[in-house]
Design an enzyme around this catalytic site. Structure first.
Site, short mmCIF file in Angstrom:
data_model
loop_
_atom_site.label_atom_id
_atom_site.label_comp_id
_atom_site.label_asym_id
_atom_site.label_seq_id
_atom_site.Cartn_x
_atom_site.Cartn_y
_atom_site.Cartn_z
N HIS A 220 0.81 -1.20 0.08
CA HIS A 220 -0.08 -0.04 -0.02
C HIS A 220 0.79 1.17 0.24
O HIS A 220 1.68 1.39 0.79
CB HIS A 220 -0.84 0.06 1.28
CG HIS A 220 -1.59 1.27 1.42
ND1 HIS A 220 -2.88 1.38 0.61
CD2 HIS A 220 -1.75 2.34 2.18
CE1 HIS A 220 -3.42 2.82 0.74
NE2 HIS A 220 -2.74 3.25 1.59
N MET A 296 2.19 7.09 2.18
CA MET A 296 2.23 5.78 2.91
C MET A 296 3.17 4.85 2.32
O MET A 296 3.28 4.78 1.19
CB MET A 296 0.83 5.13 3.26
CG MET A 296 0.03 6.06 4.29
SD MET A 296 -1.37 4.98 4.64
CE MET A 296 -2.32 6.08 6.07
#
Length: 343
Positions: A220, A296
């Site tokens: 992610h 992220m």
């Protein structure tokens, strides 16, 4: 399990969506953990909703079926908690973001015993765990609540008064299992310079005397990520590191759990390591954060242990660049040349 004190089976029955199927001779049922028709009013909002698990029974979650689209939900996380962050039916759980909405109380997803069981983004399909493997919840397990977190990056779909029931259908069984699933999340802090390439790295040694069997991974990032790779690192007697690839993906493809490249067991003393390769064409610095304007770097590793409990360690985070790197901070060597390249 229960929602507002009702037994799981009763709640699912009342909602009219309880289904059953038989796998390898035992019954698997389905329970909807969904947002209760919320209508976000501010962008970059994170909302959480809980269910309490029956403490008198052990349940084993064996599959996750998303009920969401990326047009509405940026991503979803399923937390296991000893105690939820709030006793409200819905609360604002965006700890890292400025996205606020006075309609909901603000609190963390969990107030005690936080761990991630499942994550979804970018229209990823459902996940079924390997035969005989399950996440143990309820009973005497540390997971007494399940909390669904949904990130609403945009609110255009709600300006006409529409509501949302994004969430996850949990596939579960009461059949005891001796292969218990766990997830460890590798991630970083740090910043990404403008108009450049940055490696965001982290690593942790497995200090618990347990053997874990990896079976799935998920990557992610937000928009700047190009490659995310994860490894098991084992040092030999001469101090040379040997890197075994667990998984590598373009994080902008569907962010589902994929089968690991190598299922060899990971032992006490081995190291887990992950790298996110970021490409920035921005004229500003980008920091780690929860909004689309931030970044992220996450690598999730899903595993099972046999006749024991999963790792107590749930998270493996570093400070990221410019303060942390594999080589300078942890002295790792023999780093794969293709750690930032897709095949």
């Amino acid at each position: 399990m229960s929602k507002r004190g009702l037994p799981l089976v009763l709640v699912a029955y009342l909602l009219g969506v309880l289904t059953t199927r038989h796998a390898a001779g035992y019954k698997v049922e389905k329970y909807p953990l969904l947002m209760p028709n919320v209508s976000p009013k501010t962008p970059e909002l994170y909302l959480c909703t809980p269910i309490k698990v029956d403490p008198a029974k052990n349940y084993y979650i064996v599959g996750f079926e998303p009920n969401a689209t990326m047009a509405t939900a940026h991503h979803m996380l399923l937390y296991g908690c000893s105690e939820p962050g709030s006793q409200k039916p819905v609360w604002n759980c965006g700890e890292m973001t400025g996205g606020t909405d006075s309609a909901w109380e603000a609190a963390s997803p969990c107030s005690k015993g936080s761990q991630i069981l499942y994550a979804w983004a970018r229209d990823a399909p459902k996940l079924e765990l390997p035969e005989g493997v399950g996440f143990k919840v309820g009973g005497k397990s540390p997971i007494q609540y399940l909390v669904l977190q949904v990130h609403y990056a945009h609110i255009d779909a709600f300006k006409d008064g529409s509501t949302d029931d994004s969430g996850i259908f949990l596939h579960y069984t009461e059949r005891p299992m001796n292969k218990l699933a766990g997830v460890i999340l590798l991630g970083t802090g740090g910043v990404i310079p403008p108009q450049g390439v940055e490696y965001m790295e982290t690593s942790c040694v497995i200090k618990e005397k347990k053997t874990i069997h990896p079976f799935a991974y998920r990557t992610h990032t937000h928009s700047l990520g190009r490659v995310v790779s994860g490894y098991r690192v084992r040092e030999d007697s001469s101090g040379r590191d040997h890197w075994t690839l667990l998984g590598k993906r373009d994080p902008l493809t569907p962010q589902m759990f994929y089968p690991v490249v190598n299922t060899e067991p990971i032992h006490h003393g081995d190291r887990l390591a992950a790298r996110c390769t970021m490409y920035s064409n921005r004229n500003r610095w980008t920091q780690i954060g929860a909004t689309n304007e931030d970044e992220m770097c996450n690598f999730y590793l899903m595993y099972w242990v046999e006749n024991g409990s999963p790792l107590e360690k749930k998270y493996c985070f570093s400070s990221g660049p410019p303060l942390y790197s594999w080589r300078e901070s942890d002295g790792l060597n023999n780093i794969p040349d293709d750690a930032s390249q897709l095949e």
